[in-house]
Design a protein around this motif. Structure first.
Motif, PDB file in Angstrom:
ATOM      1  N   ILE A 127       0.838  -1.212   0.000  1.00 42.77           N
ATOM      2  CA  ILE A 127       0.000   0.000   0.000  1.00 42.77           C
ATOM      3  C   ILE A 127       0.873   1.262   0.000  1.00 42.77           C
ATOM      4  CG2 ILE A 127      -1.676   1.315   1.405  1.00 42.77           C
ATOM      5  CD1 ILE A 127      -2.610  -1.559   2.418  1.00 42.77           C
ATOM      6  N   LEU A 128       1.972   1.214   0.741  1.00 41.67           N
ATOM      7  CA  LEU A 128       2.797   2.417   0.900  1.00 41.67           C
ATOM      8  C   LEU A 128       3.872   2.575  -0.174  1.00 41.67           C
ATOM      9  CD1 LEU A 128       3.259   2.342   4.772  1.00 41.67           C
ATOM     10  CD2 LEU A 128       1.785   3.879   3.462  1.00 41.67           C
ATOM     11  N   SER A 129       4.149   1.506  -0.905  1.00 43.68           N
ATOM     12  CA  SER A 129       5.205   1.617  -1.916  1.00 43.68           C
ATOM     13  C   SER A 129       4.635   2.207  -3.208  1.00 43.68           C
ATOM     14  CB  SER A 129       5.826   0.236  -2.162  1.00 43.68           C
ATOM     15  OG  SER A 129       4.812  -0.652  -2.561  1.00 43.68           O
ATOM     16  N   GLY A 130       5.515   2.483  -4.158  1.00 46.96           N
ATOM     17  CA  GLY A 130       5.093   3.128  -5.405  1.00 46.96           C
ATOM     18  C   GLY A 130       4.426   2.151  -6.371  1.00 46.96           C
ATOM     19  N   PRO A 131       3.768   2.648  -7.414  1.00 47.36           N
ATOM     20  CA  PRO A 131       3.039   1.783  -8.342  1.00 47.36           C
ATOM     21  C   PRO A 131       3.929   0.818  -9.126  1.00 47.36           C
ATOM     22  CG  PRO A 131       3.028   4.082  -9.087  1.00 47.36           C
ATOM     23  CD  PRO A 131       3.627   4.080  -7.723  1.00 47.36           C
ATOM     24  N   ASP A 132       5.233   1.172  -9.290  1.00 42.60           N
ATOM     25  CA  ASP A 132       6.111   0.277 -10.057  1.00 42.60           C
ATOM     26  C   ASP A 132       6.872  -0.700  -9.169  1.00 42.60           C
ATOM     27  OD1 ASP A 132       5.321   1.600 -12.316  1.00 42.60           O
ATOM     28  OD2 ASP A 132       6.913   3.121 -12.102  1.00 42.60           O
ATOM     29  N   GLN A 133       6.612  -0.648  -7.873  1.00 41.51           N
ATOM     30  CA  GLN A 133       7.327  -1.552  -6.973  1.00 41.51           C
ATOM     31  C   GLN A 133       6.476  -2.794  -6.703  1.00 41.51           C
ATOM     32  OE1 GLN A 133       8.027   1.666  -3.971  1.00 41.51           O
ATOM     33  NE2 GLN A 133      10.120   0.878  -4.068  1.00 41.51           N
ATOM     34  N   ARG A 134       7.152  -3.939  -6.589  1.00 37.34           N
ATOM     35  CA  ARG A 134       6.413  -5.188  -6.341  1.00 37.34           C
ATOM     36  C   ARG A 134       6.844  -5.738  -4.986  1.00 37.34           C
ATOM     37  NH1 ARG A 134       5.886  -9.211 -10.933  1.00 37.34           N
ATOM     38  NH2 ARG A 134       8.061  -9.691 -10.541  1.00 37.34           N
ATOM     39  N   VAL A 135       5.845  -6.178  -4.210  1.00 43.34           N
ATOM     40  CA  VAL A 135       6.125  -6.693  -2.862  1.00 43.34           C
ATOM     41  C   VAL A 135       5.900  -8.200  -2.842  1.00 43.34           C
ATOM     42  CG1 VAL A 135       5.458  -6.580  -0.417  1.00 43.34           C
ATOM     43  CG2 VAL A 135       5.479  -4.496  -1.799  1.00 43.34           C
ATOM     44  N   PHE A 136       6.847  -8.921  -2.257  1.00 45.29           N
ATOM     45  CA  PHE A 136       6.759 -10.376  -2.189  1.00 45.29           C
ATOM     46  C   PHE A 136       6.799 -10.857  -0.736  1.00 45.29           C
ATOM     47  CE2 PHE A 136       8.450  -9.391  -6.318  1.00 45.29           C
ATOM     48  CZ  PHE A 136       7.890 -10.338  -7.165  1.00 45.29           C
ATOM     49  N   LEU A 137       6.012 -11.877  -0.465  1.00 43.87           N
ATOM     50  CA  LEU A 137       6.035 -12.565   0.844  1.00 43.87           C
ATOM     51  C   LEU A 137       6.541 -13.981   0.547  1.00 43.87           C
ATOM     52  CD1 LEU A 137       5.115 -12.405   3.874  1.00 43.87           C
ATOM     53  CD2 LEU A 137       2.868 -13.206   3.120  1.00 43.87           C
ATOM     54  N   PRO A 138       7.698 -14.378   1.116  1.00 46.75           N
ATOM     55  CA  PRO A 138       8.285 -15.666   0.728  1.00 46.75           C
ATOM     56  C   PRO A 138       7.413 -16.892   1.008  1.00 46.75           C
ATOM     57  CG  PRO A 138       9.941 -14.279   1.748  1.00 46.75           C
ATOM     58  CD  PRO A 138       8.629 -13.573   1.933  1.00 46.75           C
ATOM     59  N   ASN A 139       6.462 -16.788   1.928  1.00 47.42           N
ATOM     60  CA  ASN A 139       5.538 -17.908   2.134  1.00 47.42           C
ATOM     61  C   ASN A 139       4.133 -17.316   2.264  1.00 47.42           C
ATOM     62  OD1 ASN A 139       3.938 -20.007   3.045  1.00 47.42           O
ATOM     63  ND2 ASN A 139       5.584 -20.926   4.259  1.00 47.42           N
ATOM     64  N   SER A 140       3.297 -17.573   1.281  1.00 46.17           N
ATOM     65  CA  SER A 140       1.984 -16.911   1.261  1.00 46.17           C
ATOM     66  C   SER A 140       1.074 -17.379   2.390  1.00 46.17           C
ATOM     67  CB  SER A 140       1.310 -17.094  -0.090  1.00 46.17           C
ATOM     68  OG  SER A 140       1.204 -18.463  -0.337  1.00 46.17           O
ATOM     69  N   ARG A 141       1.453 -18.442   3.098  1.00 40.86           N
ATOM     70  CA  ARG A 141       0.626 -18.908   4.228  1.00 40.86           C
ATOM     71  C   ARG A 141       0.933 -18.142   5.520  1.00 40.86           C
ATOM     72  NH1 ARG A 141       1.486 -24.101   5.876  1.00 40.86           N
ATOM     73  NH2 ARG A 141       3.476 -24.192   4.809  1.00 40.86           N
ATOM     74  N   ALA A 142       1.962 -17.297   5.517  1.00 42.95           N
ATOM     75  CA  ALA A 142       2.340 -16.592   6.753  1.00 42.95           C
ATOM     76  C   ALA A 142       1.360 -15.451   7.037  1.00 42.95           C
ATOM     77  CB  ALA A 142       3.775 -16.064   6.637  1.00 42.95           C
ATOM     78  N   GLY A 143       0.431 -15.713   7.924  1.00 42.89           N
ATOM     79  CA  GLY A 143      -0.574 -14.698   8.299  1.00 42.89           C
ATOM     80  C   GLY A 143      -0.377 -14.278   9.740  1.00 42.89           C
ATOM     81  N   CYS A 144      -1.409 -13.704  10.347  1.00 44.45           N
ATOM     82  CA  CYS A 144      -1.337 -13.376  11.772  1.00 44.45           C
ATOM     83  C   CYS A 144      -2.697 -13.746  12.349  1.00 44.45           C
ATOM     84  CB  CYS A 144      -1.049 -11.888  11.963  1.00 44.45           C
ATOM     85  SG  CYS A 144      -1.340 -11.316  13.662  1.00 44.45           S
ATOM     86  N   PRO A 145      -2.748 -14.761  13.216  1.00 43.48           N
ATOM     87  CA  PRO A 145      -4.043 -15.199  13.765  1.00 43.48           C
ATOM     88  C   PRO A 145      -4.809 -14.062  14.444  1.00 43.48           C
ATOM     89  CG  PRO A 145      -2.331 -16.774  14.323  1.00 43.48           C
ATOM     90  CD  PRO A 145      -1.637 -15.611  13.678  1.00 43.48           C
ATOM     91  N   MET A 146      -4.085 -13.132  15.067  1.00 40.76           N
ATOM     92  CA  MET A 146      -4.794 -12.004  15.703  1.00 40.76           C
ATOM     93  C   MET A 146      -5.500 -11.144  14.637  1.00 40.76           C
ATOM     94  SD  MET A 146      -3.486  -8.534  17.123  1.00 40.76           S
ATOM     95  CE  MET A 146      -2.464  -8.881  18.519  1.00 40.76           C
ATOM     96  N   ALA A 147      -4.804 -10.889  13.543  1.00 38.81           N
ATOM     97  CA  ALA A 147      -5.413 -10.086  12.463  1.00 38.81           C
ATOM     98  C   ALA A 147      -6.686 -10.767  11.962  1.00 38.81           C
ATOM     99  CB  ALA A 147      -4.408  -9.894  11.330  1.00 38.81           C
ATOM    100  N   ASP A 148      -6.659 -12.114  11.929  1.00 38.28           N
ATOM    101  CA  ASP A 148      -7.828 -12.857  11.438  1.00 38.28           C
ATOM    102  C   ASP A 148      -8.999 -12.826  12.421  1.00 38.28           C
ATOM    103  OD1 ASP A 148      -6.315 -13.451   9.245  1.00 38.28           O
ATOM    104  OD2 ASP A 148      -5.728 -15.443   9.953  1.00 38.28           O
ATOM    105  N   MET A 149      -8.763 -12.327  13.631  1.00 36.60           N
ATOM    106  CA  MET A 149      -9.855 -12.271  14.623  1.00 36.60           C
ATOM    107  C   MET A 149     -10.793 -11.087  14.401  1.00 36.60           C
ATOM    108  SD  MET A 149      -7.966 -13.390  18.127  1.00 36.60           S
ATOM    109  CE  MET A 149      -6.972 -14.870  18.185  1.00 36.60           C
ATOM    110  N   ALA A 150     -10.492 -10.227  13.440  1.00 38.23           N
ATOM    111  CA  ALA A 150     -11.432  -9.150  13.094  1.00 38.23           C
ATOM    112  C   ALA A 150     -11.730  -9.285  11.610  1.00 38.23           C
ATOM    113  CB  ALA A 150     -10.845  -7.786  13.407  1.00 38.23           C
ATOM    114  N   ARG A 151     -12.931  -9.763  11.297  1.00 45.62           N
ATOM    115  CA  ARG A 151     -13.316  -9.887   9.891  1.00 45.62           C
ATOM    116  C   ARG A 151     -14.119  -8.653   9.507  1.00 45.62           C
ATOM    117  NH1 ARG A 151     -14.613 -15.453  10.969  1.00 45.62           N
ATOM    118  NH2 ARG A 151     -16.795 -15.037  10.522  1.00 45.62           N
ATOM    119  N   PRO A 152     -13.930  -8.170   8.272  1.00 45.34           N
ATOM    120  CA  PRO A 152     -14.604  -6.924   7.877  1.00 45.34           C
ATOM    121  C   PRO A 152     -16.111  -6.918   8.141  1.00 45.34           C
ATOM    122  CG  PRO A 152     -12.987  -7.538   6.251  1.00 45.34           C
ATOM    123  CD  PRO A 152     -13.026  -8.660   7.226  1.00 45.34           C
TER     124      PRO A 152
END
Ligand code: 13P
Ligand code: SF4
Length: 364
Positions: free
Chosen positions: A83-108
């Protein structure tokens, strides 16, 4: 006759590390690797920047030369970087399963339901604050509803900002951070109540209410207890205790100090040689601090508290694979927040004064 040399664990690890470094050199300034403090030493040794959520958001907002940002952390951190990087920058997460259980405790949808119930009860003069440990969709919700994002480094600053603008604040997903922050600002128990996400019901609350807390929590930090502190104080007279604000109110109250991972590091670095410290946060950071400060005794507040499982999903092998993907121009592990969600989310993130300052100052 001697057996032929076989590639053992450490040999494979060193080969992986060498290949990662080769690709880092090849990509040069086109690549930046960010590592959260809870990552293992084997991953951290390859990071260009190591920090807490706030520091790493600031770096992501300012490293404009990097075409690829590889985030060794969990999903909400990589989303924030996108969100904070520029439009031409690409962000990678080395393991797409790495989440945060606390973050998942609030669903939109749950937060929207809570929001409309609170508006029915108290009118619309409520400011939402989401801890950075949350989905991009919830950051977008906050941005559009006049709210902001906070991290554990600036929660007091952001809550003060919100209380100056509205009569009440809805804080999610971490109840402990919200409670410790509200009490840190001097609010009394009668001014704080809790929204129960499981039952969709407000617990307590009245005209005096200023802060409504979502009841999410971190499994790691909730595992520390005041009895851990009592035991260590008995066993090691004079020991000091510093904990993360995701720990319970009781633990924070029994400790000598509390703060974000960056603040914990500062506290230990400034401690006098010979002093003893118990640290209530994720074990990888505690072990790193102990190794960095052999002149001090640094212990985990409770060594049987498990590490953060999700942070541990990043390892040198998937970091190497991600760098290969970057070189190949592939998309495996790419994190892309929907543009319509990014609009409000960016607004909520930029309300964190430090992020705005980083952008304006061209922080490196
Ligand atoms: P910090 O921002 O303090 O590093 O915390 C992030 C986190 O997920 C703690 O559990
Ligand atoms: Fe989430 Fe807790 Fe892991 Fe931090 S330590 S990423 S809050 S589960």
């Amino acid at each position: 006759m001697n057996a032929p040399a076989r590639a053992t664990g450490p040999v494979v690890m060193e080969e992986t590390a060498t290949r990662i470094e080769r690709l880092r050199t090849h990509l040069g300034e086109r690549l930046v690797i960010l590592g959260h403090h809870y990552q293992s030493d084997e991953v951290i040794r390859h990071a260009d920047f190591v920090g807490d959520s706030l520091k790493l958001s600031r770096v992501a907002a300012s490293r404009k030369k990097a075409e690829a940002i590889v985030f060794c952390g969990v999903r909400f951190m990589a989303e924030t970087a996108d969100i904070l990087s520029g439009p031409d920058q690409r962000v990678f997460l080395p393991n797409s399963r790495a989440g945060c259980p606390m973050a998942d405790m609030a669903r939109p949808e749950e937060v929207r339901h809570c929001w409309s119930e609170l508006a029915r009860l108290w009118g619309s003069d409520i400011i939402p604050i989401t801890y950075v440990n949350s989905s991009a969709e919830l950051k977008d919700f906050c941005g559009r509803a006049g709210g902001a994002v906070c991290t554990s480094s600036n929660a007091e600053e952001v809550m003060t900002w919100a209380l100056d603008r509205g009569k009440r604040v809805l804080f999610f997903p971490d109840r402990c951070l919200g409670l410790n922050t509200a009490h840190g600002l001097g609010l009394g128990a009668e001014e704080i109540c809790t929204w129960n996400r499981e039952s969709g019901v407000l617990l307590g609350g009245g005209q005096a209410t200023k802060v409504i807390l979502w009841n999410g929590f971190c499994f790691v930090h909730n595992a520390f207890s005041p009895s851990d502190i009592e035991r260590l104080r008995r066993e090691i007279p004079g020991i000091k205790v510093v904990v993360h604000p995701e720990c319970t109110r009781e633990v924070v109250q029994a400790a000598d100090d509390y703060g974000s991972t960056e603040k914990i590091i500062e506290c230990i670095s400034n401690a006098t040689p010979g002093s003893a410290w118990a640290v209530g946060t994720e074990i990888h950071l505690v072990k790193r601090l102990a190794a960095l400060h052999p002149d001090k005794t640094i212990l985990s507040l409770n060594p049987i508290v498990p590490p953060c499982f999700d942070m541990g999903l990043i390892d040198p092998a998937n970091l190497l694979r991600t760098l290969e993907v970057v070189v190949e121009g592939g998309t495996e592990g790419l994190v892309q927040v929907e543009p319509e969600i990014a609009v409000g989310a960016r607004r909520a993130l930029e309300r964190m004064p430090a992020v705005t300052a980083a952008r304006e100052l061209g922080y490196h």
